[in-house]
Write a protein that holds these residues in place. Structure first.
Motif, PDB file in Angstrom:
ATOM      1  N   LEU A  97      57.715  11.829  40.422  1.00  0.00           N
ATOM      2  CA  LEU A  97      56.971  10.822  40.197  1.00  0.00           C
ATOM      3  C   LEU A  97      55.817  10.967  38.927  1.00  0.00           C
ATOM      4  O   LEU A  97      55.324  12.250  38.893  1.00  0.00           O
ATOM      5  CB  LEU A  97      56.251  10.421  41.416  1.00  0.00           C
ATOM      6  N   PRO A  98      55.601   9.975  38.337  1.00  0.00           N
ATOM      7  CA  PRO A  98      54.446  10.131  37.301  1.00  0.00           C
ATOM      8  C   PRO A  98      52.912  10.273  38.054  1.00  0.00           C
ATOM      9  O   PRO A  98      52.718   9.738  39.210  1.00  0.00           O
ATOM     10  CB  PRO A  98      54.287   8.870  36.603  1.00  0.00           C
ATOM     11  N   VAL A  99      52.129  11.044  37.399  1.00  0.00           N
ATOM     12  CA  VAL A  99      50.718  11.265  38.126  1.00  0.00           C
ATOM     13  C   VAL A  99      49.788  10.776  37.348  1.00  0.00           C
ATOM     14  O   VAL A  99      49.563  11.169  35.913  1.00  0.00           O
ATOM     15  CB  VAL A  99      50.712  12.820  38.330  1.00  0.00           C
ATOM     16  N   LEU A 100      48.885  10.163  37.981  1.00  0.00           N
ATOM     17  CA  LEU A 100      47.288   9.667  37.320  1.00  0.00           C
ATOM     18  C   LEU A 100      46.448  10.774  37.948  1.00  0.00           C
ATOM     19  O   LEU A 100      46.327  10.411  39.281  1.00  0.00           O
ATOM     20  CB  LEU A 100      47.215   8.402  37.645  1.00  0.00           C
ATOM     21  N   LEU A 101      45.777  11.300  37.306  1.00  0.00           N
ATOM     22  CA  LEU A 101      44.627  12.413  37.630  1.00  0.00           C
ATOM     23  C   LEU A 101      43.312  12.045  37.290  1.00  0.00           C
ATOM     24  O   LEU A 101      42.964  11.581  36.240  1.00  0.00           O
ATOM     25  CB  LEU A 101      45.024  13.701  37.122  1.00  0.00           C
ATOM     26  N   LEU A 102      42.604  11.923  38.386  1.00  0.00           N
ATOM     27  CA  LEU A 102      41.016  11.745  38.268  1.00  0.00           C
ATOM     28  C   LEU A 102      40.301  13.096  38.167  1.00  0.00           C
ATOM     29  O   LEU A 102      40.483  13.890  39.012  1.00  0.00           O
ATOM     30  CB  LEU A 102      40.376  10.725  39.128  1.00  0.00           C
ATOM     31  N   ALA A 103      39.744  13.301  37.104  1.00  0.00           N
ATOM     32  CA  ALA A 103      38.937  14.529  36.821  1.00  0.00           C
ATOM     33  C   ALA A 103      37.843  14.182  35.855  1.00  0.00           C
ATOM     34  O   ALA A 103      37.907  13.738  34.723  1.00  0.00           O
ATOM     35  CB  ALA A 103      39.841  15.683  36.203  1.00  0.00           C
ATOM     36  N   HIS A 104      36.532  14.584  36.582  1.00  0.00           N
ATOM     37  CA  HIS A 104      35.447  14.256  35.986  1.00  0.00           C
ATOM     38  C   HIS A 104      35.031  14.517  34.186  1.00  0.00           C
ATOM     39  O   HIS A 104      35.006  13.764  33.309  1.00  0.00           O
ATOM     40  CB  HIS A 104      33.986  14.459  36.446  1.00  0.00           C
ATOM     41  N   GLN A 105      35.489  16.009  34.022  1.00  0.00           N
ATOM     42  CA  GLN A 105      35.018  16.360  32.615  1.00  0.00           C
ATOM     43  C   GLN A 105      36.456  16.337  31.775  1.00  0.00           C
ATOM     44  O   GLN A 105      37.741  17.180  32.279  1.00  0.00           O
ATOM     45  CB  GLN A 105      34.725  17.870  32.684  1.00  0.00           C
ATOM     46  N   PRO A 106      36.441  15.928  30.725  1.00  0.00           N
ATOM     47  CA  PRO A 106      37.744  16.092  29.931  1.00  0.00           C
ATOM     48  C   PRO A 106      38.366  17.475  29.577  1.00  0.00           C
ATOM     49  O   PRO A 106      39.485  17.538  29.857  1.00  0.00           O
ATOM     50  CB  PRO A 106      37.049  15.789  28.320  1.00  0.00           C
TER      51      PRO A 106
END
Length: 405
Positions: free
Chosen positions: A317-326
């Motif tokens: 499945l495609p993944v959308l990731l939340l991570a604060h720092q680029p």
């Protein structure tokens, strides 16, 4: 049995060895900070008051006293205003005043440096002192004043919505057009922005998003200190999910407290975990990791653990990731994440600080590609940190529309 004459488990020679080293580090830090402050205040002081201006003595003396007072007050107020209160809340006006003074000093410094470029132009044009020095001084003061007034208005307004379409090859047709609203870096702090927070929520709700994300740096302070400003977040609406991850500033106060608070008001805190969003028979993995500083904070169970966040997920499945720092995108690219969304940079917040941000982060703002598959969207942030100014780095509420193929 312990020898009664031994009063410390650490050998005396080790203690004596550590103390001088700590002392040297402290003096080194003091020297560096002092040098920065001397530049920050010294360059504007020289440009505005001394560099060929020939102002009357009362003007020079009065201006010098003002700069000297600011030079002493800034570090003292920053330290006392932002240091944890150890059980008692420190008055917010101290931190707010220090933050504003820091912003004024930075803008004056930057434009004093540029003003001395103007000085060279005037010199080449044959303009002599004191006219040359006074033109430069007045120009620097006028530009700085205009930028500070405009920058304050930019920082305090409700952010405009920035719309971006992102094509994800693995996204199913049923998810085509999925709307992801993104806020980050709200930094609820010493200036009470409860009304601003409510207005931000109203604007987010008007976007009719499927997923709403808060990507960290929710506040500067504890839940008890900043709940009044954060409480409008409870009214955020989304058709599928509301998700939150920590930023680095949560680890200056109480990261676990903010995770618990967001769960309590109905958000999913993605503390190294994921959930699955489904629409039209197709699914999307929405994962989140702690900030890159989490592990170093020493808080048990915290760390940017992408493996844990994706554990048990269907990797087809495609993944959308939340991570604060680029910069966390390096791990995301290795894991084959499709899209990471981040904040942290504020777009530089006060130009030209974006140049310094770029030294630490791979991207300052906008959409970028990393590796063969991974895309990264970096927001300029919804609020502001510290100085209540935004100069050539407008805030944003972001609406990402995900597209199939």
């Amino acid at each position: 049995m312990r020898d009664p004459e031994v009063t410390d488990d650490v050998p005396a020679d080790v203690v004596e060895d550590r103390r001088p080293r700590r002392g040297r580090r402290r003096w080194r830090r003091t020297a560096i900070v002092s040098a920065i402050l001397l530049l920050l205040f010294g360059v504007p002081w020289w440009t505005l008051l001394l560099a060929g201006t020939a102002w009357p003595a009362p003007v020079v003396v009065g201006g010098t006293l003002l700069f000297a007072a600011a030079f002493v007050a800034l570090p003292a107020m920053l330290f006392s205003g932002h240091r944890p209160g150890r059980g008692r809340r420190r008055p917010d006006w101290v931190a707010a005043t220090a933050d504003a003074l820091l912003g004024v000093a930075w803008v004056l410094f930057v434009w004093s440096v540029l003003g001395n470029v103007l000085r060279l132009v005037l010199l080449a044009a044959g303009v002599d002192d004191p006219l040359r020095g006074r033109v430069v001084a007045v120009a620097v003061a006028a530009v700085a004043l205009v930028l500070l007034v405009w920058g304050y208005a930019e920082a305090m307004r409700v952010p405009r919505t920035r719309t971006v379409e992102i094509h994800i090859p693995g996204l199913g047709r049923g998810l085509d057009g999925l709307r992801v609203a993104m806020i980050t870096d709200t930094h609820y702090g010493p200036i009470d922005r409860a009304r601003w927070s409510a207005a931000v929520v109203d604007r987010v709700n008007s976007l009719d998003a499927d997923i709403v994300c808060h990507v960290g740096d929710i506040a500067d302070g504890t839940v008890a200190d900043r709940e009044r400003q954060a409480s409008p977040l409870a009214a955020v609406t989304a058709t599928s999910a509301r998700v939150y991850v920590t930023g680095n500033h949560e680890y200056f106060s109480e990261a676990q407290g903010w995770l618990d608070y967001m769960e309590r008001i109905g958000w999913d805190a993605l503390h190294s975990r994921h959930l699955v969003v489904e629409r039209g028979g197709d699914r999307l993995v929405v994962a989140g990791v702690d900030d890159a500083t989490a592990k170093a904070s020493g808080l048990r169970g915290h760390g940017a653990n992408l493996d844990a966040a994706l554990a048990g997920a269907d990797r087809a499945l495609p993944v959308l990731l939340l991570a604060h720092q680029p910069k966390q995108v390096a791990h995301a690219a290795r894991a084959g994440v499709d899209l990471q969304i981040s904040g942290h940079t504020h777009g530089g917040q006060i130009w030209p600080f974006n140049i310094l941000v770029r030294l630490e982060q791979p991207v300052v703002q906008g959409l970028s590609r990393h590796g063969e598959k991974t895309q990264l969207y970096t927001s300029r942030g919804t609020g502001f940190w510290g100085p209540p100014f935004r100069v050539f780095a407008p805030s944003e509420i972001t609406l990402l529309t995900l597209r199939h193929g």
